[in-house]
Design an enzyme around this catalytic site. Structure first.
Site, PDB file in Angstrom:
ATOM      1  CD  GLU A 166     -17.819   3.538  13.004  1.00  0.00           C
ATOM      2  OE1 GLU A 166     -18.512   4.567  13.165  1.00  0.00           O
ATOM      3  OE2 GLU A 166     -16.895   3.451  12.177  1.00  0.00           O
TER       4      GLU A 166
ATOM      5  CG  HIS B 219     -10.926  11.672  12.875  1.00  0.00           C
ATOM      6  ND1 HIS B 219     -10.099  10.589  12.962  1.00  0.00           N
ATOM      7  CD2 HIS B 219     -10.831  12.305  14.084  1.00  0.00           C
ATOM      8  CE1 HIS B 219      -9.524  10.563  14.167  1.00  0.00           C
ATOM      9  NE2 HIS B 219      -9.946  11.609  14.847  1.00  0.00           N
TER      10      HIS B 219
ATOM     11  NE  ARG C 209      -5.339  11.899  13.253  1.00  0.00           N
ATOM     12  CZ  ARG C 209      -5.356  10.592  13.553  1.00  0.00           C
ATOM     13  NH1 ARG C 209      -6.173   9.773  12.934  1.00  0.00           N
ATOM     14  NH2 ARG C 209      -4.531  10.116  14.444  1.00  0.00           N
TER      15      ARG C 209
ATOM     16  CB  THR D 203      -8.567   5.360  14.065  1.00  0.00           C
ATOM     17  OG1 THR D 203      -8.772   6.729  13.727  1.00  0.00           O
ATOM     18  CG2 THR D 203      -9.050   5.117  15.473  1.00  0.00           C
TER      19      THR D 203
ATOM     20  CG  HIS E  51      -8.144   9.863   3.511  1.00  0.00           C
ATOM     21  ND1 HIS E  51      -7.078  10.299   4.260  1.00  0.00           N
ATOM     22  CD2 HIS E  51      -8.682   8.832   4.211  1.00  0.00           C
ATOM     23  CE1 HIS E  51      -6.949   9.552   5.340  1.00  0.00           C
ATOM     24  NE2 HIS E  51      -7.922   8.646   5.338  1.00  0.00           N
TER      25      HIS E  51
ATOM     26  NE  ARG F 224      -2.631  12.822  10.978  1.00  0.00           N
ATOM     27  CZ  ARG F 224      -2.362  11.612  11.503  1.00  0.00           C
ATOM     28  NH1 ARG F 224      -2.617  10.526  10.816  1.00  0.00           N
ATOM     29  NH2 ARG F 224      -1.831  11.500  12.688  1.00  0.00           N
TER      30      ARG F 224
ATOM     31  CG  ASN G  54     -13.929   9.357   6.954  1.00  0.00           C
ATOM     32  OD1 ASN G  54     -13.285  10.259   6.432  1.00  0.00           O
ATOM     33  ND2 ASN G  54     -13.727   8.977   8.198  1.00  0.00           N
TER      34      ASN G  54
ATOM     35  CG  HIS H 106     -10.371   1.439  10.306  1.00  0.00           C
ATOM     36  ND1 HIS H 106     -10.189   2.770  10.605  1.00  0.00           N
ATOM     37  CD2 HIS H 106      -9.170   0.971   9.924  1.00  0.00           C
ATOM     38  CE1 HIS H 106      -8.924   3.087  10.434  1.00  0.00           C
ATOM     39  NE2 HIS H 106      -8.289   2.023  10.017  1.00  0.00           N
TER      40      HIS H 106
ATOM     41  CD  GLU I  92     -14.556   8.935  12.157  1.00  0.00           C
ATOM     42  OE1 GLU I  92     -15.159   8.020  11.576  1.00  0.00           O
ATOM     43  OE2 GLU I  92     -13.349   9.175  11.967  1.00  0.00           O
TER      44      GLU I  92
END
Ligand code: PXP
Length: 242
Positions: free
Chosen positions: A154, A46, A48, A104, A13, A52, A10, A193, A73
Site C-alpha cells: 500500500e 488499525h 495501535r 502514521t 476515528h 487510542r 477505515n 492516507h 493494520e
C-alpha cells in the site's frame, strides 16, 4: 481495462469519537456495516499499540459481524502478530508505528528491516492472511516487498495529499511509477492516507491500483453529509476517475 478499484473504509476515528467519552457510542461495528451498505468493499482498522482508537474487542466484534474482508493494520510486533494469528483477518497491513505520532507519518522502512519483517510476513502468509506493506512509493521498498514475498503493497499518499502544485504532480508520478513497478513484479498495489474528495481522482485513475483505504476524511465528512452520504460520494468519485 483497469482492474476494478475497491474501497476500504477505515473506521478508526469512529472509535476515536467513542473513546472521547468512554462509552459505547458511536459503535465502530455499526459504522462498518453502514459503510458496506454505502459501497465499501472492505473495512480497515488499525489496532495501535496504545489502543487510542480501535481496541482488541473491536477486532473480535468486527470479525464476527462482517461478511466483507477486514484489513487489520498492525505494527510489526510479536503482540500484534499473535492478535492477527488469533483472529485471522482477510488481510494484515504492516505499518510503522511511533507512540507519539498523531497518525502514521510515513511508510514502513521494509528495506531497512528485512530480517525483522521476514518471519512476521511468513507467519501471516502461512495463516492465509494477505500481507500488505505500507510503504513509500520507492523502488527500494518495492524490492524489499518482493524479497519478503508480500503479495500486496500500500503506497503512502500522505505527501501527495499535503503538497500542491508541482510537488503534488511529482508525488503523483512517483506513485504511478511505483504502482506499475509493483504490478510488473506480481504485487498488487493499494494506496491510502489523506485522501479526500478533492484529491482522490488522480490516484483512483492509476490503472494498476486495486484498492484505496480511506478513513479520516470520510468520518469527518460524515458530520456534514452522513456516513452513507460521504462514502457514496467517495465511491462515485473513484468510479468516475476510473
Ligand atoms: N492506510 C493506512 C495503512 C493507514 O495507516 C491509514 C491511516 O490509519 C489509512 C490508510 C487511512 O488514512 P486516512 O485516515 O488519512 O484516510
Amino acid at each position: 481495462m483497469p482492474a476494478p478499484l475497491r474501497l476500504g473504509v477505515n473506521i478508526d476515528h469512529v472509535a476515536t469519537i467513542r473513546n472521547a467519552r468512554g462509552g459505547a457510542h458511536p459503535d465502530p461495528v455499526k459504522a462498518a456495516l453502514l459503510a458496506v451498505k454505502a459501497g465499501a468493499d472492505g473495512i480497515t482498522a488499525h489496532l495501535r499499540e496504545d489502543r487510542r482508537h480501535i481496541r482488541d474487542e473491536d477486532i473480535a466484534m468486527l470479525m464476527a459481524a462482517l461478511d466483507v474482508p477486514l484489513n487489520l493494520e498492525m505494527a510489526a510486533t510479536q503482540e500484534m502478530l499473535d492478535i492477527a494469528l488469533r483472529h485471522r483477518p482477510h488481510a494484515a497491513c504492516i505499518v510503522p508505528e511511533k507512540r507519539e505520532e498523531r497518525t502514521t507519518e510515513g511508510g514502513l522502512d521494509a528495506a531497512g528491516q528485512l530480517e525483522t519483517l521476514r518471519p512476521i510476513v511468513a507467519q501471516l502468509g502461512d495463516a492465509g492472511i494477505r500481507v500488505s506493506l505500507f510503504i513509500e512509493a520507492d523502488a527500494a521498498q518495492i524490492d524489499a516487498a518482493i524479497q519478503l514475498g508480500a503479495p500486496v503493497v500500500e503506497f503512502h499518499t500522505g505527501a501527495y495529499a499535503h503538497l500542491d502544485g508541482g510537488g503534488r504532480a511529482a508525488e503523483l508520478r512517483r506513485i504511478a511509477d511505483a504502482a506499475a513497478l509493483a504490478a510488473k513484479n506480481g504485487i498488487e498495489p493499494h494506496a491510502g492516507h489523506g485522501l479526500t474528495f478533492d484529491n482522490v481522482a488522480p490516484i483512483a485513475a492509476i490503472p494498476q491500483i486495486a484498492e484505496l483505504n480511506i478513513g479520516h476524511f470520510l468520518i469527518g465528512e460524515a458530520i456534514f453529509g452522513g456516513l452513507e452520504g460521504s462514502i457514496r460520494e467517495m465511491r462515485r468519485q473513484m468510479d468516475l476517475a476510473r
